[in-house]
Design a protein around this motif. Structure first.
Motif, PDB file in Angstrom:
ATOM      1  N   LEU A  35       0.838  -1.200   0.000  1.00 34.16           N
ATOM      2  CA  LEU A  35       0.000   0.000   0.000  1.00 34.16           C
ATOM      3  C   LEU A  35       0.871   1.246   0.000  1.00 34.16           C
ATOM      4  CD1 LEU A  35      -2.659  -1.119   2.642  1.00 34.16           C
ATOM      5  CD2 LEU A  35      -2.856  -1.205   0.156  1.00 34.16           C
ATOM      6  N   PRO A  36       0.424   2.317  -0.647  1.00 29.80           N
ATOM      7  CA  PRO A  36       1.216   3.554  -0.668  1.00 29.80           C
ATOM      8  C   PRO A  36       1.446   4.080   0.748  1.00 29.80           C
ATOM      9  CG  PRO A  36      -0.570   3.636  -2.272  1.00 29.80           C
ATOM     10  CD  PRO A  36      -0.819   2.428  -1.432  1.00 29.80           C
ATOM     11  N   GLY A  37       2.670   4.539   0.976  1.00 27.80           N
ATOM     12  CA  GLY A  37       2.991   5.116   2.278  1.00 27.80           C
ATOM     13  C   GLY A  37       3.440   4.123   3.321  1.00 27.80           C
ATOM     14  N   PHE A  38       3.519   2.833   2.970  1.00 25.68           N
ATOM     15  CA  PHE A  38       3.933   1.812   3.919  1.00 25.68           C
ATOM     16  C   PHE A  38       5.211   1.134   3.440  1.00 25.68           C
ATOM     17  CE2 PHE A  38      -0.611   2.143   4.712  1.00 25.68           C
ATOM     18  CZ  PHE A  38      -0.650   2.192   6.099  1.00 25.68           C
ATOM     19  N   THR A  39       6.067   0.788   4.396  1.00 28.98           N
ATOM     20  CA  THR A  39       7.320   0.099   4.103  1.00 28.98           C
ATOM     21  C   THR A  39       7.339  -1.204   4.892  1.00 28.98           C
ATOM     22  OG1 THR A  39       8.418   2.229   3.885  1.00 28.98           O
ATOM     23  CG2 THR A  39       9.818   0.288   4.106  1.00 28.98           C
ATOM     24  N   PHE A  40       7.708  -2.305   4.205  1.00 31.46           N
ATOM     25  CA  PHE A  40       7.703  -3.596   4.870  1.00 31.46           C
ATOM     26  C   PHE A  40       9.058  -4.280   4.711  1.00 31.46           C
ATOM     27  CE2 PHE A  40       3.218  -2.820   4.291  1.00 31.46           C
ATOM     28  CZ  PHE A  40       2.674  -3.315   5.462  1.00 31.46           C
ATOM     29  N   PHE A  41       9.399  -5.088   5.734  1.00 31.15           N
ATOM     30  CA  PHE A  41      10.601  -5.907   5.676  1.00 31.15           C
ATOM     31  C   PHE A  41      10.384  -7.097   4.731  1.00 31.15           C
ATOM     32  CE2 PHE A  41      11.357  -4.225  10.086  1.00 31.15           C
ATOM     33  CZ  PHE A  41      12.561  -3.607   9.809  1.00 31.15           C
ATOM     34  N   PRO A  42      11.449  -7.634   4.148  1.00 31.28           N
ATOM     35  CA  PRO A  42      11.322  -8.899   3.401  1.00 31.28           C
ATOM     36  C   PRO A  42      11.031 -10.054   4.360  1.00 31.28           C
ATOM     37  CG  PRO A  42      13.617  -8.230   3.542  1.00 31.28           C
ATOM     38  CD  PRO A  42      12.812  -7.086   4.084  1.00 31.28           C
ATOM     39  N   HIS A  43      10.476 -11.126   3.802  1.00 28.48           N
ATOM     40  CA  HIS A  43      10.057 -12.281   4.605  1.00 28.48           C
ATOM     41  C   HIS A  43      10.619 -13.568   4.013  1.00 28.48           C
ATOM     42  CE1 HIS A  43       7.489  -9.534   6.606  1.00 28.48           C
ATOM     43  NE2 HIS A  43       6.464 -10.345   6.861  1.00 28.48           N
TER      44      HIS A  43
END
Length: 821
Positions: free
Chosen positions: A349-357
């Motif tokens: 989603l725009p505006g969100f940053t996630f770690f790899p899994h």
């Protein structure tokens, strides 16, 4: 006509959930003889006085003409036709009456009610008569096959070898709420093949005779967030997974790591926007490889094909960790609130940053196998080593007799050893000494006396007569009750000496075994089925409605409830504290779900529940139980009400009539628009007509009192923008308004709650359903435990001392034939 009968049946069978209390009992009323209710309660209990009570408060519905809610429909029995002078002759019917009165289900709503003293006198007199006229009836035990959980535990304790029984055996059926019931643990041709295949594979792996390469895949659940530290892995790491893996032989193994990829969103890129990540592979806490995520896993062929790490390892059980170094906190800097669930459903989603899994880990090998020399399983199996060829037979007999003693739960006979030695000799002829032992072990693991818990019927006892089981059989029953596994050497030796039947010795063993770590099996297996914690794994709340729910939270919920029950067992507390204890167990993930501040880390710790978290007291406050009693997208007052009735009071409402329509789905589920009706409004519309109303008015008030817990157990004050209305009224007039008032109402019926828990424990212990003829035993166990304050150990001790646990009835010839079939 059918609808009218159904309404009457539901009304009488369900109404009156809680017995009348002094505030709602109403004015004193005259009996036909002119006596008041108070006068009846003051009179000495007898068949005549209790008949007057029944005639006044029960027979008005339960009579030959009305035939309401048949106590025994097939025989058309009604209370006006039953003789109170011979209660024992219709024990099954009167036990139903007692259960409904003790649970407060009678008299029905709106009917005349006796005062509490009169009702208690009636129930106590009925129980006294039932107990006084009790006839010992112990069904033949039948054949009790090891279920899947027991099989894994037995292999662990017999061979010091961990197996995942789900890879060998199918799941087991359940009856009476548990999967260790003798009647359902039958054998089929497919199961025979499964046990034989498991015996071959496990014997080969335990001995270490492995040269062929195998592949074992460990998958991370798709709804697992990998933003957090995993307990058991080093501090300063996050995500990944921790694996306990049995390496069958010395040699080289390949760890192949597969990332979670974006699938249709971007098939050539791994999930997660954060760059610069390092992924380490650890064995027993020591790093054996470090991947550069961006270069080796994040893009290109590795997204689908994975990346390898080749590592030399010794045979045996090792803990393998695959986890990221926690050196980047980019998601915490997002301007928008970051979902606690960081998976494909909430990422991108725009505006969100996630770690790899990490998606899965595959372990291949062994390569260049050198066999196994020193493993826990080999040390357990090879209690001796032959110095030369002349010593092999004596050593083999010693190994085989030791294994047979533990596997068969009794001293090995000469015939046992002779049969197994034949397989040893054949294996020795085809290979070396170890191969001979492997063949004998394979035969032992396929033996009916290993797979079945056999109990011999003495020749001296006539069919249909009861007898006490042997001490060795008692030891086996005890160990499978408390450990879901075989007796240890101390228990077998005590039984061999016929000392286990001594009450003092038996109580000492119960306390020793409850203190042993293996008793965790009682906690996980009993609570997993009594409280349906096993159902939590298949509960998948709708991600768009509950974007913070993930597998991390699911596991934390489950563990909280297990640790809570375990504290009652380990600290030998009053089992009523399961309803109202002012403490619980949380880690950081669960604490955030509960809104508890200043709790950090993956490790669980015990916390006191002050006034602010009073709603979390006891089992009613556990998010796991609120989740399994909900639908994926909403709460279910009906399911929760039914769950409370069955779990804590031991009663079940009637099944719903056929073709009952489901609730209409909300039009604005994702947004939670206030224009959608609340759950209460939907239920009130649903139950506005018969045949729904009669039954729902019993279950719904209980469920509505828990409505502040949403479908994942989060505390809330609104439903779709409308304030939660948790009020309700039980049929005895008790006002409810939230979980605290429901908890207090249950505590008023703690006697019935203790009986219900005891009945469930006895069912689990003896591996068959508890029937009406067992209820005098249940009441006896509860009475004996009362002076201790219903401590857990006193209930367990009462169960193992009871006739159903220590005695059998010799089967009649027809029963023996049926059991064999």
């Amino acid at each position: 006509m059918k609808t009218g009968l159904l309404v009457v049946g539901c009304t009488v069978a369900i109404s009156g959930l809680w017995a009348a209390n002094p505030q709602t009992a109403g004015p004193k009323q005259q009996t036909p003889s002119g006596q008041t209710s108070a006068a009846l309660s003051a009179a000495a209990p007898s068949a005549a006085t209790e008949r007057a009570v029944l005639d006044r408060y029960c027979v008005t519905c339960h009579n030959e003409r009305a035939k309401a809610a048949g106590l025994e429909p097939a025989r058309k029995l009604t209370l006006d036709r039953l003789d109170l002078a011979h209660v024992g002759e219709e024990a099954e019917v009167w036990e139903k009456v007692v259960r409904k009165l003790r649970a407060g289900m009678m008299p029905p709503s709106g009917a005349r009610r006796p005062d509490p003293a009169t009702q208690e006198a009636l129930v106590a007199w009925l129980e006294q008569e039932l107990d006084r006229n009790a006839v010992t009836h112990l069904p033949p035990p039948g054949l009790h096959r090891l279920n899947r959980t027991e099989y894994a535990n037995v292999i662990r304790d017999l061979l010091a070898f961990e197996v995942d029984a789900a890879k060998f055996l199918p799941s087991d059926d359940s009856t009476h709420g548990f999967d260790n019931m003798a009647g359902t643990l039958v054998m089929t041709p497919a199961l025979v093949e499964a046990y034989l295949s498991a015996a071959g594979k496990i014997s080969r792996l335990a001995v270490g005779d492995v040269t062929a390469q195998t592949q074992t895949v460990y998958r991370v659940p798709e709804d697992t967030s990998q933003d957090y530290h995993i307990e058991g892995l080093p501090f300063g790491t996050r995500g990944g997974l921790l694996i306990a893996h049995e390496f069958p032989a010395d040699g080289e193994y390949v760890f192949k790591i597969f990332p979670v990829n974006l699938g249709n969103m971007d098939n050539n890129r791994a999930f997660g926007e954060v760059t610069g990540e390092k992924l380490e592979v650890l064995v027993d806490g020591e790093r054996v490889h470090l991947f550069d995520w961006d270069k080796e896993l994040g893009r290109g062929p590795a997204v689908h094909g994975g990346a390898d790490a080749r590592v030399p390892l010794k045979a045996g059980l090792h803990n393998v960790g695959v986890t990221f170094l926690a050196t980047n906190y980019a998601p915490g800097n997002d301007l928008n609130r970051h979902f606690l669930r960081a998976t494909l459903e909430t990422g991108g989603l725009p505006g969100f940053t996630f770690f790899p899994h990490v998606g899965k880990v595959r372990i291949d090998g062994p390569y260049d196998s050198k066999g196994a020399d020193d493993t826990a399983s080999r040390r357990r199996i090879f209690v001796c080593r032959p110095a030369g060829a002349s010593d092999e037979r004596a050593c083999a007999e010693r190994i085989i007799s030791t294994l047979a003693r533990r596997a068969f739960r009794r001293p090995a006979t000469a015939e046992d050893v002779r049969t197994l030695m034949e397989f040893y000799q054949q294996g020795r002829k085809d290979g070396n000494f170890d191969h001979g032992i492997e063949m004998a072990l394979r035969r032992l693991l396929a033996d009916p006396e290993f797979i079945y818990r056999k109990e011999a019927e003495p020749d001296s006892v006539a069919p249909g007569k009861t007898y006490r089981i042997s001490d060795l059989e008692l030891a086996s029953r005890l160990s499978f009750f408390l450990w879901s596994s075989i007796p240890d050497d101390e228990l077998i030796e005590l039984a061999r000496q016929e000392k286990l039947r001594d009450p003092a010795a038996l109580e000492r063993q119960v306390r020793r075994m409850l203190a042993d770590p293996r008793s965790e099996a009682l906690v996980t297996n009993f609570t997993g089925q009594w409280l349906n914690l096993r159902g939590l794994q298949s509960q998948v709340p709708v991600p768009f409605l509950f974007p913070d729910f993930d597998d991390n939270l699911r596991e934390a919920m489950r563990r909280e409830t297990e640790l809570f029950f375990d504290s009652i067992v380990r600290e030998d507390r009053n089992i009523v504290e399961l309803l109202n204890a002012d403490y619980t167990f949380v880690n950081e993930r669960l604490a955030r779900h509960y809104g508890m501040p200043d709790i950090y880390g993956s490790q669980f710790r015990r916390v006191a529940l002050g006034e602010q978290f009073d709603m979390r007291r006891g089992l009613l406050g556990k998010a796991a139980l609120m989740t399994v009693s909900s639908q994926p997208g909403r709460t279910s007052p009906v399911q929760r009400g039914k769950w409370v009735l069955q779990t804590f009071l031991g009663v079940s409402p009637p099944d719903p009539p056929p073709n009952v329509p489901d609730l209409k789905p909300k039009k604005n589920d994702v947004t939670g628009n206030a224009k959608d009706p609340t759950m209460r409004q939907q239920m009130e519309e649903h139950r506005s007509v018969e045949p729904c109303a009669s039954c729902h008015k019993i279950m719904d008030p209980i469920g509505f009192s828990l409505e502040n817990f949403d479908a994942v157990g989060t505390w809330r004050t609104e439903d779709g923008g409308v304030p939660i209305d948790a009020s309700g009224q039980l049929v005895d007039g008790t006002r409810l308004n939230g979980p605290a008032t429901l908890r207090q109402a249950l505590l008023r019926y703690s006697d019935q709650y203790v009986r219900t828990v005891t009945e469930k424990l006895l069912t689990y212990a003896i591996g068959r359903g508890v029937e009406s003829h067992d209820m005098p035993v249940v009441r006896s166990i509860v009475r004996d435990a009362a002076p201790t304050g219903y401590r857990f150990s006193s209930l367990v001790t009462g169960i193992v001392r009871s006739a159903p646990f220590q005695m059998n009835m010799k089967a009649l010839p027809a029963q023996s034939i049926a059991a064999a079939r």
